[in-house]
Design a protein around this motif. Structure first.
Motif, PDB file in Angstrom:
ATOM      1  N   LEU A   1       0.807  -1.295   0.044  1.00  0.00           N
ATOM      2  CA  LEU A   1       0.081  -0.060  -0.045  1.00  0.00           C
ATOM      3  C   LEU A   1       0.996   1.144   0.102  1.00  0.00           C
ATOM      4  O   LEU A   1       0.278   2.277  -0.223  1.00  0.00           O
ATOM      5  CB  LEU A   1      -0.936   0.100   1.211  1.00  0.00           C
ATOM      6  N   GLU A   2       2.127   1.043   0.348  1.00  0.00           N
ATOM      7  CA  GLU A   2       3.059   2.204   0.066  1.00  0.00           C
ATOM      8  C   GLU A   2       3.681   2.517  -1.172  1.00  0.00           C
ATOM      9  O   GLU A   2       4.678   3.103  -1.260  1.00  0.00           O
ATOM     10  CB  GLU A   2       4.081   2.090   1.356  1.00  0.00           C
ATOM     11  N   HIS A   3       3.278   1.694  -2.252  1.00  0.00           N
ATOM     12  CA  HIS A   3       3.579   1.516  -3.512  1.00  0.00           C
ATOM     13  C   HIS A   3       5.091   1.049  -3.739  1.00  0.00           C
ATOM     14  O   HIS A   3       5.879   1.126  -4.640  1.00  0.00           O
ATOM     15  CB  HIS A   3       3.670   3.081  -4.235  1.00  0.00           C
ATOM     16  N   ARG A   4       5.396  -0.011  -2.720  1.00  0.00           N
ATOM     17  CA  ARG A   4       6.696  -0.402  -2.810  1.00  0.00           C
ATOM     18  C   ARG A   4       6.504  -1.829  -3.310  1.00  0.00           C
ATOM     19  O   ARG A   4       5.680  -2.555  -3.063  1.00  0.00           O
ATOM     20  CB  ARG A   4       7.461  -0.610  -1.327  1.00  0.00           C
ATOM     21  N   PHE A   5       7.796  -2.353  -4.147  1.00  0.00           N
ATOM     22  CA  PHE A   5       7.736  -3.756  -4.534  1.00  0.00           C
ATOM     23  C   PHE A   5       7.898  -4.645  -3.287  1.00  0.00           C
ATOM     24  O   PHE A   5       8.934  -4.635  -2.909  1.00  0.00           O
ATOM     25  CB  PHE A   5       8.782  -3.713  -5.829  1.00  0.00           C
ATOM     26  N   ILE A   6       6.900  -5.715  -3.415  1.00  0.00           N
ATOM     27  CA  ILE A   6       7.284  -6.622  -2.415  1.00  0.00           C
ATOM     28  C   ILE A   6       7.316  -8.185  -3.171  1.00  0.00           C
ATOM     29  O   ILE A   6       7.366  -9.032  -2.528  1.00  0.00           O
ATOM     30  CB  ILE A   6       6.270  -6.639  -1.390  1.00  0.00           C
ATOM     31  N   TYR A   7       7.025  -8.031  -4.571  1.00  0.00           N
ATOM     32  CA  TYR A   7       7.498  -9.230  -5.216  1.00  0.00           C
ATOM     33  C   TYR A   7       7.627  -8.767  -6.940  1.00  0.00           C
ATOM     34  O   TYR A   7       6.916  -7.771  -7.322  1.00  0.00           O
ATOM     35  CB  TYR A   7       6.201 -10.147  -5.435  1.00  0.00           C
ATOM     36  N   ALA A   8       8.685  -9.561  -7.404  1.00  0.00           N
ATOM     37  CA  ALA A   8       9.021  -9.053  -8.641  1.00  0.00           C
ATOM     38  C   ALA A   8       9.481 -10.722  -9.224  1.00  0.00           C
ATOM     39  O   ALA A   8      10.248 -11.151  -8.624  1.00  0.00           O
ATOM     40  CB  ALA A   8       9.867  -8.060  -8.998  1.00  0.00           C
ATOM     41  N   ASN A   9       8.951 -11.007 -10.434  1.00  0.00           N
ATOM     42  CA  ASN A   9       9.597 -12.315 -11.132  1.00  0.00           C
ATOM     43  C   ASN A   9      10.783 -11.915 -11.681  1.00  0.00           C
ATOM     44  O   ASN A   9      11.218 -10.900 -12.151  1.00  0.00           O
ATOM     45  CB  ASN A   9       8.254 -12.944 -11.674  1.00  0.00           C
ATOM     46  N   LYS A  10      11.257 -13.063 -12.248  1.00  0.00           N
ATOM     47  CA  LYS A  10      12.609 -13.020 -13.315  1.00  0.00           C
ATOM     48  C   LYS A  10      12.657 -11.938 -14.346  1.00  0.00           C
ATOM     49  O   LYS A  10      13.500 -11.647 -14.575  1.00  0.00           O
ATOM     50  CB  LYS A  10      13.001 -14.394 -13.345  1.00  0.00           C
ATOM     51  N   ALA A  11      11.534 -12.184 -15.025  1.00  0.00           N
ATOM     52  CA  ALA A  11      11.365 -11.257 -16.375  1.00  0.00           C
ATOM     53  C   ALA A  11      11.425  -9.813 -15.986  1.00  0.00           C
ATOM     54  O   ALA A  11      12.092  -9.055 -16.775  1.00  0.00           O
ATOM     55  CB  ALA A  11      10.166 -11.671 -17.054  1.00  0.00           C
ATOM     56  N   LEU A  12      10.715  -9.397 -14.795  1.00  0.00           N
ATOM     57  CA  LEU A  12      10.780  -7.932 -14.458  1.00  0.00           C
ATOM     58  C   LEU A  12      12.060  -7.667 -13.960  1.00  0.00           C
ATOM     59  O   LEU A  12      12.799  -6.568 -14.388  1.00  0.00           O
ATOM     60  CB  LEU A  12       9.800  -7.821 -13.400  1.00  0.00           C
ATOM     61  N   LEU A  13      12.856  -8.616 -13.121  1.00  0.00           N
ATOM     62  CA  LEU A  13      14.154  -8.114 -12.908  1.00  0.00           C
ATOM     63  C   LEU A  13      15.088  -7.994 -13.907  1.00  0.00           C
ATOM     64  O   LEU A  13      16.253  -7.395 -14.094  1.00  0.00           O
ATOM     65  CB  LEU A  13      14.762  -9.141 -11.898  1.00  0.00           C
ATOM     66  N   THR A  14      15.083  -8.907 -14.889  1.00  0.00           N
ATOM     67  CA  THR A  14      15.611  -9.052 -16.261  1.00  0.00           C
ATOM     68  C   THR A  14      15.712  -7.696 -16.892  1.00  0.00           C
ATOM     69  O   THR A  14      16.704  -6.852 -17.381  1.00  0.00           O
ATOM     70  CB  THR A  14      15.570 -10.142 -17.238  1.00  0.00           C
ATOM     71  N   MET A  15      14.409  -7.136 -17.037  1.00  0.00           N
ATOM     72  CA  MET A  15      14.014  -5.919 -17.622  1.00  0.00           C
ATOM     73  C   MET A  15      14.677  -4.782 -17.011  1.00  0.00           C
ATOM     74  O   MET A  15      15.310  -3.874 -17.512  1.00  0.00           O
ATOM     75  CB  MET A  15      12.511  -5.747 -17.911  1.00  0.00           C
ATOM     76  N   TRP A  16      14.746  -4.507 -15.741  1.00  0.00           N
ATOM     77  CA  TRP A  16      15.600  -3.668 -14.901  1.00  0.00           C
ATOM     78  C   TRP A  16      16.920  -3.789 -14.712  1.00  0.00           C
ATOM     79  O   TRP A  16      17.907  -3.072 -14.787  1.00  0.00           O
ATOM     80  CB  TRP A  16      15.065  -3.771 -13.429  1.00  0.00           C
ATOM     81  N   GLY A  17      17.608  -5.246 -15.072  1.00  0.00           N
ATOM     82  CA  GLY A  17      18.880  -5.412 -14.911  1.00  0.00           C
ATOM     83  C   GLY A  17      19.436  -5.391 -13.473  1.00  0.00           C
ATOM     84  O   GLY A  17      20.262  -4.959 -13.075  1.00  0.00           O
ATOM     85  N   MET A  18      18.367  -5.624 -12.579  1.00  0.00           N
ATOM     86  CA  MET A  18      18.542  -6.069 -11.256  1.00  0.00           C
ATOM     87  C   MET A  18      18.310  -7.418 -10.578  1.00  0.00           C
ATOM     88  O   MET A  18      17.792  -8.008 -11.262  1.00  0.00           O
ATOM     89  CB  MET A  18      17.806  -4.601 -10.408  1.00  0.00           C
ATOM     90  N   SER A  19      19.022  -7.471  -9.305  1.00  0.00           N
ATOM     91  CA  SER A  19      18.661  -8.516  -8.434  1.00  0.00           C
ATOM     92  C   SER A  19      17.590  -8.175  -7.481  1.00  0.00           C
ATOM     93  O   SER A  19      17.136  -7.005  -7.484  1.00  0.00           O
ATOM     94  CB  SER A  19      19.883  -9.041  -7.686  1.00  0.00           C
ATOM     95  N   TRP A  20      17.036  -9.292  -6.827  1.00  0.00           N
ATOM     96  CA  TRP A  20      15.679  -9.049  -6.194  1.00  0.00           C
ATOM     97  C   TRP A  20      16.201  -8.353  -4.877  1.00  0.00           C
ATOM     98  O   TRP A  20      15.864  -7.440  -4.346  1.00  0.00           O
ATOM     99  CB  TRP A  20      15.050 -10.220  -5.708  1.00  0.00           C
ATOM    100  N   ASP A  21      17.481  -8.578  -4.419  1.00  0.00           N
ATOM    101  CA  ASP A  21      18.190  -7.926  -3.154  1.00  0.00           C
ATOM    102  C   ASP A  21      18.214  -6.388  -3.470  1.00  0.00           C
ATOM    103  O   ASP A  21      18.037  -5.562  -2.550  1.00  0.00           O
ATOM    104  CB  ASP A  21      19.312  -8.436  -3.012  1.00  0.00           C
ATOM    105  N   GLU A  22      18.348  -6.124  -4.683  1.00  0.00           N
ATOM    106  CA  GLU A  22      18.467  -4.838  -5.041  1.00  0.00           C
ATOM    107  C   GLU A  22      17.232  -3.906  -5.329  1.00  0.00           C
ATOM    108  O   GLU A  22      17.117  -2.698  -5.043  1.00  0.00           O
ATOM    109  CB  GLU A  22      19.318  -4.383  -6.256  1.00  0.00           C
ATOM    110  N   ALA A  23      16.283  -4.890  -5.646  1.00  0.00           N
ATOM    111  CA  ALA A  23      14.860  -4.145  -5.834  1.00  0.00           C
ATOM    112  C   ALA A  23      13.821  -4.287  -4.647  1.00  0.00           C
ATOM    113  O   ALA A  23      12.971  -3.391  -4.457  1.00  0.00           O
ATOM    114  CB  ALA A  23      14.137  -4.855  -7.207  1.00  0.00           C
ATOM    115  N   ILE A  24      14.197  -4.956  -3.750  1.00  0.00           N
ATOM    116  CA  ILE A  24      12.977  -5.315  -2.940  1.00  0.00           C
ATOM    117  C   ILE A  24      12.840  -4.061  -2.166  1.00  0.00           C
ATOM    118  O   ILE A  24      13.697  -3.487  -1.448  1.00  0.00           O
ATOM    119  CB  ILE A  24      13.584  -6.370  -1.718  1.00  0.00           C
ATOM    120  N   GLY A  25      11.508  -3.769  -1.550  1.00  0.00           N
ATOM    121  CA  GLY A  25      10.946  -2.512  -0.782  1.00  0.00           C
ATOM    122  C   GLY A  25      11.115  -1.321  -1.521  1.00  0.00           C
ATOM    123  O   GLY A  25      11.073  -0.373  -0.976  1.00  0.00           O
TER     124      GLY A  25
END
Length: 333
Positions: free
Chosen positions: A30-54
């Motif tokens: 509800l605070e607009h933070r990513f709490i889940y992202a699949n592999k395809a999205l992380l690949t698009m970003w060029g990031m790991s989940w540890d870099e993107a979480i929250g």
């Protein structure tokens, strides 16, 4: 991406499905933070989940306008409890800018309130390109149809004006429409990009079945569709006149048709010359018919150049010239 309490058989099934899909799957809190992202999205970003979480969209690196747009959409989904859909360009980490179709959907908790926002995004770049190409083809087709109808209308109107009767008009209109259709066939073979003058000239020779009376001379010169159609109709009128009154009305008559690309004061242009000889003596017509008007007026306009039509005693001579078409632009004239 899994929290310890989520490591259950059911969750692993859903996780496997979400990771396998080429679509981008994700969840906002509800605070607009990513709490889940699949592999395809992380690949698009060029990031790991540890870099993107929250992180929010802005913190991930979205352009401010883009992040603000999604913030408004997330708030709208929370307020209305209704999905929202859109499409937007976004730079893929390795593929460059792509077009994405997305949908944000409310996740409703046991208390009936929105507890998260699930998102799904699909790369629709190729579909958008196909749609744009299809629209371009439709626009080009409309343009060609309008031009063709205008040409047919002009042929009918001018032919009826100068015909001696309905039978004469019917015959002449049919002949001119056949010439127009032949030029369309040539352009269709070339995907309506351009036509070679030699092909147009050969079509004229074939139409009159007098190959031994024609001498065709010239290197490859290509014309855009508008000029190609104009030249085809001009050659038809010259051939018809030659068959009735000029060089092609006698077995001894000859037609020399030559064309070339030349430079005049730094301006490249194409010249075409139709020269008759060996036929009956030619006399200046008392009255200009449709063919002469087409050559002297309409052709000059369509070519964007000039026309000189001479009824010399030894044979009709038609000299025409036009700017060298810029076919690299792919213009439909």
């Amino acid at each position: 991406m899994l929290q310890p309490e989520q490591d259950t058989p059911t969750w692993r099934i859903y996780e496997t499905l979400l990771q396998a899909t080429p679509d981008l799957s994700y969840v906002f809190d509800l605070e607009h933070r990513f709490i889940y992202a699949n592999k395809a999205l992380l690949t698009m970003w060029g990031m790991s989940w540890d870099e993107a979480i929250g992180k929010t969209c802005l913190e991930i690196g979205y352009e401010p306008w883009h992040a603000a747009m999604h913030d408004r959409e997330i708030e709208q989904v929370i307020a209305t409890r209704q999905p929202i859909r859109g499409d937007v360009p976004f730079p893929h980490a390795t593929l460059g800018v792509r077009i994405y179709d997305y949908i944000f959907t409310p996740v409703i908790g046991p208390d009936g309130q929105v507890e998260a926002i699930a998102g799904s995004t699909r790369d629709v770049t190729e579909r958008k390109r196909h749609e744009q190409h299809q629209q371009l083809l439709i626009n080009e087709l409309n343009h060609r149809v309008k031009n063709t109808l205008a040409t047919v209308q002009s042929i009918a109107r001018q032919t009826l004006r100068s015909a001696t009767g309905l039978e004469d008009a019917n015959a002449k209109i049919e002949e001119r429409l056949v010439a127009l259709a032949s030029a369309h066939d040539i352009l269709t073979r070339e995907n309506w990009h351009s036509a070679d003058i030699r092909d147009l000239a050969q079509s004229t020779v074939d139409a009159y079945g007098a190959a031994d009376q024609f001498q065709l001379e010239g290197d490859g010169c290509r014309l855009d569709p508008r000029r190609a159609l104009a030249l085809a109709m001009a050659l038809h009128e010259l051939g018809t006149n030659a068959t009735k009154y000029g060089a092609l009305s006698s077995r001894a008559g000859r037609v020399h048709l030559h064309w070339s690309s030349i430079d005049v004061d730094g301006d490249p242009r194409i010249e075409v010359v139709w020269q008759e000889h060996g036929g009956p003596a030619v006399h200046e017509p008392v009255q200009r018919g449709f063919g002469s008007r087409l050559l002297e007026r309409g052709l000059k306009h369509d070519l964007g150049g000039g026309v000189e039509l001479a009824f010399a005693p030894e044979g009709v001579r038609c000299h025409l010239w036009m700017p060298q078409p810029n076919l690299e632009e792919g213009q439909l004239r």
